[in-house]
Design a protein around this motif. Structure first.
Motif, PDB file in Angstrom:
ATOM      1  N   TYR A 281      -0.952  -6.018  -3.019  1.00 11.79           N
ATOM      2  CA  TYR A 281       0.727  -6.353  -2.619  1.00 11.79           C
ATOM      3  C   TYR A 281       1.174  -4.856  -2.639  1.00 11.79           C
ATOM      4  CZ  TYR A 281       5.270  -8.046  -2.766  1.00 11.79           C
ATOM      5  OH  TYR A 281       6.413  -8.749  -2.956  1.00 11.79           O
ATOM      6  N   ALA A 282       1.140  -4.677  -3.635  1.00 13.76           N
ATOM      7  CA  ALA A 282       1.341  -2.569  -3.768  1.00 13.76           C
ATOM      8  C   ALA A 282       2.980  -2.479  -3.314  1.00 13.76           C
ATOM      9  CB  ALA A 282       1.239  -2.221  -2.982  1.00 13.76           C
ATOM     10  N   ALA A 283       3.660  -3.066  -4.397  1.00 11.86           N
ATOM     11  CA  ALA A 283       5.263  -3.753  -5.062  1.00 11.86           C
ATOM     12  C   ALA A 283       5.734  -3.782  -3.733  1.00 11.86           C
ATOM     13  CB  ALA A 283       5.415  -1.933  -5.633  1.00 11.86           C
ATOM     14  N   GLY A 284       5.498  -4.696  -2.747  1.00  8.22           N
ATOM     15  CA  GLY A 284       5.621  -4.952  -1.380  1.00  8.22           C
ATOM     16  C   GLY A 284       5.643  -4.212  -0.383  1.00  8.22           C
ATOM     17  N   ALA A 285       4.304  -2.998  -0.935  1.00 10.83           N
ATOM     18  CA  ALA A 285       4.674  -2.966   1.016  1.00 10.83           C
ATOM     19  C   ALA A 285       4.085  -3.044   1.807  1.00 10.83           C
ATOM     20  CB  ALA A 285       3.480  -1.392   0.721  1.00 10.83           C
TER      21      ALA A 285
ATOM     22  N   ALA B 266      -2.540   0.127  -2.758  1.00 14.92           N
ATOM     23  CA  ALA B 266      -2.008   0.037  -1.514  1.00 14.92           C
ATOM     24  C   ALA B 266      -2.509  -1.161  -0.436  1.00 14.92           C
ATOM     25  CB  ALA B 266      -2.976   1.728  -0.941  1.00 14.92           C
ATOM     26  N   PRO B 267      -1.378  -1.208   0.615  1.00  8.32           N
ATOM     27  CA  PRO B 267      -1.407  -2.447   1.413  1.00  8.32           C
ATOM     28  C   PRO B 267      -2.842  -2.136   2.167  1.00  8.32           C
ATOM     29  CG  PRO B 267       0.106  -1.219   2.550  1.00  8.32           C
ATOM     30  CD  PRO B 267      -0.118  -0.871   1.404  1.00  8.32           C
ATOM     31  N   PRO B 268      -4.046  -3.395   2.391  1.00  8.86           N
ATOM     32  CA  PRO B 268      -4.516  -2.887   3.533  1.00  8.86           C
ATOM     33  C   PRO B 268      -4.554  -3.331   4.578  1.00  8.86           C
ATOM     34  CG  PRO B 268      -4.496  -5.637   2.108  1.00  8.86           C
ATOM     35  CD  PRO B 268      -3.318  -4.963   1.805  1.00  8.86           C
ATOM     36  N   VAL B 269      -4.935  -1.601   5.119  1.00  7.16           N
ATOM     37  CA  VAL B 269      -4.685  -1.145   6.652  1.00  7.16           C
ATOM     38  C   VAL B 269      -5.634  -1.109   7.344  1.00  7.16           C
ATOM     39  CG1 VAL B 269      -2.407  -0.659   5.946  1.00  7.16           C
ATOM     40  CG2 VAL B 269      -3.825   0.954   5.893  1.00  7.16           C
ATOM     41  N   GLY B 270      -5.117  -0.570   8.414  1.00 13.31           N
ATOM     42  CA  GLY B 270      -6.431  -0.091   9.707  1.00 13.31           C
ATOM     43  C   GLY B 270      -7.192  -1.499   9.830  1.00 13.31           C
ATOM     44  N   GLY B 271      -8.629  -0.978  10.285  1.00 10.47           N
ATOM     45  CA  GLY B 271      -9.162  -1.672  10.193  1.00 10.47           C
ATOM     46  C   GLY B 271     -10.719  -1.970   9.571  1.00 10.47           C
ATOM     47  N   ALA B 272     -10.868  -1.700   8.767  1.00 12.24           N
ATOM     48  CA  ALA B 272     -11.821  -1.474   8.404  1.00 12.24           C
ATOM     49  C   ALA B 272     -11.756  -3.479   7.694  1.00 12.24           C
ATOM     50  CB  ALA B 272     -11.813  -0.999   6.303  1.00 12.24           C
ATOM     51  N   THR B 273     -12.865  -3.687   7.293  1.00 13.96           N
ATOM     52  CA  THR B 273     -13.097  -5.230   6.814  1.00 13.96           C
ATOM     53  C   THR B 273     -14.228  -4.886   5.402  1.00 13.96           C
ATOM     54  OG1 THR B 273     -14.456  -6.044   9.086  1.00 13.96           O
ATOM     55  CG2 THR B 273     -15.160  -7.478   7.076  1.00 13.96           C
ATOM     56  N   ARG B 274     -12.733  -5.718   4.265  1.00 15.04           N
ATOM     57  CA  ARG B 274     -13.733  -5.877   3.116  1.00 15.04           C
ATOM     58  C   ARG B 274     -14.158  -7.454   2.554  1.00 15.04           C
ATOM     59  NH1 ARG B 274      -8.342  -3.033   0.948  1.00 15.04           N
ATOM     60  NH2 ARG B 274      -7.296  -1.190   2.826  1.00 15.04           N
TER      61      ARG B 274
END
Length: 334
Positions: free
Chosen positions: A120-124, A77-85
């Protein structure tokens, strides 16, 4: 014979097969055919799992050299939202190329990043932005490429971006990062038809959308047809979408949606639309002019002792009446 069975007559190879022999031969052929079908199906499944089936297009066939759709890693899954990793960063140089996301070139400021397969999630993730913080500060980078050997949390930054957050001599540094939601856009949406595209094979690259995309649809015969995202970030309709011009609807992962019209079949050319993915300013409207309220008559000095009659009040001096009497003012629908 000592077993009590009748001896079998010798078999003449040239003699025609009897009915039982023909049925046995038919069963053997059916079993052989079934075995071949099973083997073929197993081979097809193995090939599909390894790399995906090649596009099965109507004539003409897909252009030569088109990459094969890769399987999406489990849990990707792509990184989304505002969560810090938290993670780590290294750096590389794309040598000006646009990476696995198929951009025509690297961004002019050269601030980009490659992600591992799970993110990268297959381009997502293509076209989204990350804010990456290291020992020296924070830099904003465009997701442009895939790093096949990178584990989750491993960011491979451009050399220029890495130098903004750390000393390049270190090579590897700990970082934190988060997805940027609705970053400022550089302009309206862009569209690029892939080389080899035609009315029978539709593949489009969408640019300047800011957030990762969720869907791309093409209007055809009064309904919307969904295009399928490929690992290399083009959106594909294998059977084509006609000769165009096209109306294309784009939706991102946060629900922002924009519809562009007049996209033409011009393979290899970047076409800039007139719509932004989000943040478009509303069209200005023509302000309604206000009529000045008539000045109250200035009472003159009475010349007699008779009381001065009150000045007549015009009906048009009432603002409500003014509004009803004023001609309608056209507004812009642009």
């Amino acid at each position: 014979m000592t077993d009590g069975t009748a001896p079998h007559p010798p078999t003449d190879p040239s003699a025609p097969a009897t009915a039982p022999d023909r049925r046995a031969a038919t069963r053997r052929r059916r079993l052989a055919a079934a075995a071949l079908v099973t083997v073929a199906a197993a081979v097809a499944v193995a090939l599909a799992v390894r790399g995906g089936a090649a596009p099965a297009c109507a004539a003409p066939p897909p252009p030569a050299g088109v990459p094969v759709l890769a399987a999406v890693p489990l849990g990707a899954a792509p990184p989304v939202g505002g969560a810090t990793r938290s993670g780590k960063a290294t750096f590389y140089d794309s040598a000006g190329a646009g990476g696995n996301c198929s951009r025509p070139a690297a961004p002019a400021n050269r601030m980009y990043v490659a992600l591992g397969p799970s993110e990268y999630a297959a381009g997502a993730s293509c076209g989204g932005f990350l804010d990456v913080t290291g020992p020296r500060g924070t830099v904003r980078v465009l997701v442009m490429d895939q790093c096949p050997e990178c584990a989750p949390g491993h960011l491979d930054l451009s050399a220029e971006a890495f130098a903004r957050i750390a000393d390049p001599v270190q090579g590897v540094v700990k970082v934190s990062y988060r997805a940027v939601v609705n970053p400022p856009l550089s302009g309206p949406l862009t569209f690029r038809m892939k080389e080899g595209s035609s009315q029978w094979w539709f593949a489009v690259l969408v640019g300047d959308h800011g957030n990762p995309l969720r869907s791309v649809e093409v209007r055809q015969n009064g309904s919307w047809r969904a295009a399928q995202r490929q690992d290399y970030n083009y959106w594909l309709i294998e059977s084509g979408a006609g000769p165009g011009p096209y109306t294309i609807r784009v939706t991102d992962v946060y629900g922002n949606r924009a519809t562009a019209t007049g996209v033409r079949m011009l393979p290899g050319q970047v076409q800039r639309s007139a719509v932004r993915m989000y943040g478009a300013k509303p069209a200005p409207t023509t302000p309604t002019p206000k009529k000045p309220r008539p000045a109250s008559p200035t009472p003159s000095t009475p010349t007699s002792t008779a009381p001065t009659p009150a000045a007549p009040t015009s009906a048009l001096a009432d603002p409500l009446v003014q509004a009803a009497a004023a001609p309608p003012t056209p507004t812009s629908c642009a």
